[in-house]
Scaffold this motif. Structure first.
Motif, PDB file in Angstrom:
ATOM      1  N   THR A 115       0.840  -1.199   0.000  1.00 57.51           N
ATOM      2  CA  THR A 115       0.000   0.000   0.000  1.00 57.51           C
ATOM      3  C   THR A 115       0.873   1.246   0.000  1.00 57.51           C
ATOM      4  N   GLN A 116       1.910   1.227   0.816  1.00 63.58           N
ATOM      5  CA  GLN A 116       2.813   2.374   0.891  1.00 63.58           C
ATOM      6  C   GLN A 116       3.451   2.654  -0.464  1.00 63.58           C
ATOM      7  N   SER A 117       3.804   1.612  -1.173  1.00 62.77           N
ATOM      8  CA  SER A 117       4.420   1.826  -2.485  1.00 62.77           C
ATOM      9  C   SER A 117       3.433   2.422  -3.485  1.00 62.77           C
ATOM     10  N   ARG A 118       2.136   2.236  -3.240  1.00 60.27           N
ATOM     11  CA  ARG A 118       1.115   2.768  -4.150  1.00 60.27           C
ATOM     12  C   ARG A 118       0.669   4.184  -3.797  1.00 60.27           C
ATOM     13  N   ILE A 119       0.535   4.474  -2.499  1.00 56.34           N
ATOM     14  CA  ILE A 119      -0.019   5.776  -2.129  1.00 56.34           C
ATOM     15  C   ILE A 119       0.945   6.661  -1.363  1.00 56.34           C
ATOM     16  N   GLY A 120       2.101   6.158  -1.004  1.00 53.36           N
ATOM     17  CA  GLY A 120       3.051   6.967  -0.268  1.00 53.36           C
ATOM     18  C   GLY A 120       3.118   6.565   1.194  1.00 53.36           C
ATOM     19  N   LYS A 121       3.797   7.377   1.961  1.00 52.01           N
ATOM     20  CA  LYS A 121       4.067   7.098   3.366  1.00 52.01           C
ATOM     21  C   LYS A 121       2.779   6.917   4.164  1.00 52.01           C
ATOM     22  N   LEU A 122       2.705   5.824   4.936  1.00 51.33           N
ATOM     23  CA  LEU A 122       1.505   5.515   5.711  1.00 51.33           C
ATOM     24  C   LEU A 122       1.494   6.148   7.102  1.00 51.33           C
ATOM     25  N   SER A 123       2.623   6.650   7.550  1.00 51.20           N
ATOM     26  CA  SER A 123       2.658   7.146   8.921  1.00 51.20           C
ATOM     27  C   SER A 123       1.741   8.346   9.132  1.00 51.20           C
ATOM     28  N   ASP A 124       1.405   9.035   8.042  1.00 42.92           N
ATOM     29  CA  ASP A 124       0.550  10.208   8.151  1.00 42.92           C
ATOM     30  C   ASP A 124      -0.926   9.916   7.922  1.00 42.92           C
ATOM     31  N   CYS A 125      -1.272   8.658   7.668  1.00 34.34           N
ATOM     32  CA  CYS A 125      -2.676   8.351   7.408  1.00 34.34           C
ATOM     33  C   CYS A 125      -3.044   6.997   7.998  1.00 34.34           C
ATOM     34  N   ASP A 126      -4.312   6.816   8.243  1.00 34.98           N
ATOM     35  CA  ASP A 126      -4.852   5.564   8.767  1.00 34.98           C
ATOM     36  C   ASP A 126      -5.120   4.635   7.585  1.00 34.98           C
ATOM     37  N   PRO A 127      -4.465   3.450   7.523  1.00 30.06           N
ATOM     38  CA  PRO A 127      -4.663   2.557   6.381  1.00 30.06           C
ATOM     39  C   PRO A 127      -6.077   1.989   6.286  1.00 30.06           C
ATOM     40  N   ASN A 128      -6.889   2.183   7.339  1.00 32.94           N
ATOM     41  CA  ASN A 128      -8.267   1.700   7.305  1.00 32.94           C
ATOM     42  C   ASN A 128      -9.237   2.719   6.712  1.00 32.94           C
ATOM     43  N   ILE A 129      -8.737   3.889   6.396  1.00 34.38           N
ATOM     44  CA  ILE A 129      -9.581   4.934   5.826  1.00 34.38           C
ATOM     45  C   ILE A 129      -9.433   4.917   4.306  1.00 34.38           C
ATOM     46  N   ASP A 130     -10.548   4.961   3.624  1.00 31.00           N
ATOM     47  CA  ASP A 130     -10.559   4.987   2.163  1.00 31.00           C
ATOM     48  C   ASP A 130      -9.938   6.301   1.695  1.00 31.00           C
ATOM     49  N   PRO A 131      -8.818   6.245   0.946  1.00 27.85           N
ATOM     50  CA  PRO A 131      -8.170   7.482   0.519  1.00 27.85           C
ATOM     51  C   PRO A 131      -9.022   8.300  -0.454  1.00 27.85           C
ATOM     52  N   LEU A 132     -10.041   7.688  -1.027  1.00 25.99           N
ATOM     53  CA  LEU A 132     -10.905   8.389  -1.971  1.00 25.99           C
ATOM     54  C   LEU A 132     -12.211   8.856  -1.341  1.00 25.99           C
ATOM     55  N   ALA A 133     -12.368   8.663  -0.040  1.00 23.39           N
ATOM     56  CA  ALA A 133     -13.620   9.015   0.629  1.00 23.39           C
ATOM     57  C   ALA A 133     -13.944  10.504   0.525  1.00 23.39           C
ATOM     58  N   LEU A 134     -12.926  11.334   0.445  1.00 24.80           N
ATOM     59  CA  LEU A 134     -13.164  12.775   0.327  1.00 24.80           C
ATOM     60  C   LEU A 134     -13.926  13.125  -0.950  1.00 24.80           C
ATOM     61  N   LEU A 135     -13.844  12.262  -1.945  1.00 26.96           N
ATOM     62  CA  LEU A 135     -14.521  12.529  -3.211  1.00 26.96           C
ATOM     63  C   LEU A 135     -16.016  12.221  -3.159  1.00 26.96           C
ATOM     64  N   ASP A 136     -16.452  11.476  -2.143  1.00 28.30           N
ATOM     65  CA  ASP A 136     -17.844  11.041  -2.072  1.00 28.30           C
ATOM     66  C   ASP A 136     -18.846  12.186  -2.132  1.00 28.30           C
ATOM     67  N   GLY A 137     -18.528  13.298  -1.505  1.00 24.77           N
ATOM     68  CA  GLY A 137     -19.472  14.407  -1.453  1.00 24.77           C
ATOM     69  C   GLY A 137     -19.425  15.333  -2.653  1.00 24.77           C
ATOM     70  N   LEU A 138     -18.508  15.099  -3.556  1.00 25.63           N
ATOM     71  CA  LEU A 138     -18.364  15.985  -4.705  1.00 25.63           C
ATOM     72  C   LEU A 138     -19.217  15.519  -5.883  1.00 25.63           C
ATOM     73  N   PHE A 139     -19.696  16.448  -6.629  1.00 27.42           N
ATOM     74  CA  PHE A 139     -20.555  16.194  -7.788  1.00 27.42           C
ATOM     75  C   PHE A 139     -19.783  15.474  -8.888  1.00 27.42           C
ATOM     76  N   ARG A 140     -20.363  14.409  -9.426  1.00 30.51           N
ATOM     77  CA  ARG A 140     -19.852  13.660 -10.569  1.00 30.51           C
ATOM     78  C   ARG A 140     -18.486  12.994 -10.320  1.00 30.51           C
ATOM     79  N   MET A 141     -18.225  12.605  -9.122  1.00 28.42           N
ATOM     80  CA  MET A 141     -16.939  11.986  -8.833  1.00 28.42           C
ATOM     81  C   MET A 141     -16.985  10.458  -8.881  1.00 28.42           C
TER      82      MET A 141
END
Length: 124
Positions: A93-119
Motif C-alpha cells: 500500500t505504501q508503495s502505491r499511495i506513499g508514506k503511511l505514517s501520516d494516514c490511517d490505512p483503514n480509511i478509504d483514501p478516496l472518501a473525500l470525493l464522495d461528497g463531490l458532484f460527478r466523482m
C-alpha cells in the motif's frame, strides 16, 4: 484483440493465496486469511491493482518477512502470521499511495470525493 480481466474480489485473493501457501507447504490460519481479505479489499481500490500479480507480491513479501522473523527462532511448522500479512499489505500500500505514517490505512483514501458532484466516474 483486447482481453479484459475483471478485478478479483477479496475471496478470490484468499483462494489464490491459500493455494500458493498449500503448494509450498505452509499452514495458514483463518485469522491470517481474514486479514488478507481486509488488506486486499483496500488494495483493490488503488490504482495499479493487478489481481494475481498483487496477491503473489503479498505472498512473496509475507515469506520474506517470515524468513526474517524465524531466522533466530526457527518454527517447526511453516506459518505466515497476521503480522506478516499486515506488514506485507502495508508495504505494498505504501508503495502505491506513499508514506503511511501520516494516514490511517483503514480509511478509504478516496472518501473525500464522495461528497463531490460527478466523482463516481473518477473513483471507478
Amino acid at each position: 484483440i483486447f482481453f479484459e480481466f475483471p478485478d478479483w474480489v477479496p475471496q478470490d485473493c484468499e483462494s489464490f493465496f491459500a493455494s500458493i501457501a498449500s503448494k509450498e507447504g505452509f499452514e495458514i490460519d483463518r485469522d491470517v486469511l481474514d486479514v488478507l481479505q481486509e488488506g486486499c479489499s483496500r488494495l483493490i481500490q488503488l490504482k495499479g491493482w493487478a489481481n494475481g500479480r498483487d496477491v503473489t507480491k503479498i505472498w512473496s513479501e509475507s515469506k520474506s518477512l517470515r524468513a526474517q522473523r524465524v531466522y533466530d527462532h526457527p518454527e517447526v511448522a511453516k506459518k505466515i502470521t497476521v503480522d506478516d500479512i499486515n506488514t506485507a499489505v502495508n508495504n505494498i500500500t505504501q508503495s502505491r499511495i506513499g508514506k503511511l505514517s501520516d494516514c490511517d490505512p483503514n480509511i478509504d483514501p478516496l472518501a473525500l470525493l464522495d461528497g463531490l458532484f460527478r466523482m463516481d466516474d473518477i473513483k471507478a
